[in-house]
Scaffold this active site. Structure first.
Site, PDB file in Angstrom:
ATOM      1  CG  HIS A 129      -1.914   0.993   1.365  1.00 18.36           C
ATOM      2  ND1 HIS A 129      -1.658   2.267   1.822  1.00 18.36           N
ATOM      3  CD2 HIS A 129      -3.240   0.964   1.083  1.00 18.36           C
ATOM      4  CE1 HIS A 129      -2.788   2.962   1.819  1.00 18.36           C
ATOM      5  NE2 HIS A 129      -3.763   2.195   1.371  1.00 18.36           N
ATOM      6  CG  ASP A 206       0.006  -2.173   6.117  1.00 18.83           C
ATOM      7  OD1 ASP A 206      -1.005  -2.294   6.841  1.00 18.83           O
ATOM      8  OD2 ASP A 206       0.031  -1.482   5.082  1.00 18.83           O
ATOM      9  CD  GLN A 209      -7.648  -3.812   4.090  1.00 10.70           C
ATOM     10  OE1 GLN A 209      -8.628  -4.414   4.517  1.00 10.70           O
ATOM     11  NE2 GLN A 209      -7.722  -2.566   3.648  1.00 10.70           N
ATOM     12  CE  LYS A 232      -7.850   0.404   6.228  1.00 13.64           C
ATOM     13  NZ  LYS A 232      -8.576   1.025   5.122  1.00 13.64           N
ATOM     14  CB  CYS A 371      -3.755   3.506  -1.537  1.00 15.17           C
ATOM     15  SG  CYS A 371      -4.842   4.868  -1.150  1.00 15.17           S
TER      16      CYS A 371
END
Ligand code: C6P
Length: 413
Positions: A129, A206, A209, A232, A371
């Protein structure tokens, strides 16, 4: 860790907690499939924000008055709760930020600017991302370090042979996403962390998600840093998390300076507060942090394993149904291997047109590069349409998506 229960989710019961899902859009029932961008917020989380402002709105760590004490305790407890949720070793390892992007920048500035130099390499992946890619790119320019990118195969999996080639004695940092927001690929982050540590490099994962939809254990991954966003995972906007190993956070200088993050200040010198407050300068994200605690309550009540299974089933179903059409290309790994999203294109239909038509049918998706512009270059398309699922979505909503995609196909071809 949440209750690990294999029973399917009671979606009807869950949906009752999300009044927004009863909305109509363009005369149709809303089908909200933009969860990878931002999830909806259940009543207990909305209630926790309202409760804070109604009963004990106050600054933390400062006042000795009752309201401030209550706010401080709730805010500190929220750190403990997040630590428990990801398997960290206490609140000292949990810094509250604004979002994943700020968590990323905190490490890049606080660690990267001082530790990196000429000859050092930062290993990323082609599916990164912009939050990681752009940040490390800029830090590399300022420090003389170089960014290298692990390639992906035709089905959107990381090429682990290439990873083994790239991660070596010059590697200082491996920055990798846990789950791709465009491909739905779940990356072998523990294996990558092993490779990095074999070469005394650090690992930033990261988890934007991943934390919303699966049990995460930072200790099992052996991540040095792990980041995610509250919005999220049923929480409000304006709250992000940076996990860092205590030893590293202790060694690092702060990234933002000001009130709250100091211990002693004179006209000449300042010393820093204990962890994690050293990295939370100024008035922190109090209501948002407390609401994240409520969001985690909600998710753990359902059970993270069940959330994961539910999403995987919906993604597999969506993948199978969409790939029945010859003119639909779905990016990323096959159904059973992906997390709860599908990014796709229909021959001859631009992703923006697709999302507009889907909106006519009440179906909310994201269209564009998500992104991940360099990844879209690798995929050979500037944009895609992405449907992303969460614990309140149903198979009927996947059917509504596929029916609307079919209408768009017929309209354009
Ligand atoms: N992806 C999406 O629609 P922030 O915006 O800081 O909360 O999260 C940034 C981020 C970092 N890493 C990954 C893997 C992400 O998916 C995101 C956010 C959203 O895909 C908005 S671009």
């Amino acid at each position: 860790m949440g209750v690990q229960n294999a029973e399917p989710i009671d979606v009807d019961r869950i949906r009752a907690d999300f009044p927004v899902l009863d909305r109509q859009v363009n005369g149709r029932d809303l089908v909200y499939l933009d969860n990878a961008a931002t999830s909806q917020t259940p009543e207990p989380v909305v209630e926790s924000i309202a409760d804070f402002y109604r009963r004990y709105n106050s600054n933390v760590h400062r006042g000795l008055h009752q309201l401030s004490q209550e706010a401080s305790i709730a805010y500190e407890d929220a750190h403990d709760r997040v630590a428990d949720f990801v398997g960290a070793d206490g609140r000292e390892e949990i810094v509250f930020t604004k979002n994943t992007t700020e968590s990323m920048n905190t490490v890049a500035y606080a660690w990267g600017l001082t530790e990196l130099g000429e000859g050092d390499e930062i290993v990323l992946t082609e599916m990164e991302h912009h939050a990681a890619l752009v940040t490390w790119q800029q830090i590399a320019k300022r420090t003389g370090a170089t960014c290298r990118f692990v390639s992906i195969d035709d089905e959107g999996r990381l090429d682990m042979d290439h990873a083994r080639e790239l991660i070596g004695p010059d590697t200082a940092m491996v920055s990798v996403l846990h789950v791709s927001n465009t491909l739905g690929t779940v990356n072998p982050v523990a294996e990558l962390a092993d490779m990095a540590h074999d070469h005394d490099a650090y690992v930033f994962v990261d988890g934007a998600q991943a934390a919303p939809n699966r049990p995460v254990d930072v200790a099992a991954i052996d991540a040095d840093f792990y980041a995610f966003s509250g919005h999220k995972m049923l929480g409000p906007t304006g709250i992000g998390v940076l996990y860092g190993k205590r030893r590293l956070l202790e060694e690092m200088d702060p990234y933002l300076y000001g009130g709250m993050m100091i211990r002693k200040v004179t006209f000449e010198e300042s010393t820093w507060n204990e962890l994690p407050w050293k990295f939370e300068a100024g008035t922190p994200v109090i209501a948002q942090g407390i609401a994240l605690d409520a969001a985690i309550d909600y998710l753990e009540d359902v059970g993270m394993d069940r959330v994961r299974r539910h999403e995987e089933r919906l993604a597999e179903y969506a993948h199978d149904r969409l790939t029945e059409y010859d003119d639909v290309e779905v990016y990323g790994p096959p159904g059973g291997e992906r997390v709860g999203l599908v990014s796709f294109n229909v021959d001859g239909v631009h992703a923006h047109d697709m999302s507009e038509i889907l909106n006519e049918f009440g179906v909310a998706v994201r269209a564009g590069d998500h992104c991940t512009q360099p990844l879209h270059e690798v995929l050979g398309t500037p944009a895609s349409t992405r449907a992303s699922f969460y614990l309140y979505n149903t198979r009927e909503e996947v059917d509504a998506l596929v029916d609307a995609v079919d209408e768009a196909r017929q309209l354009f071809n």
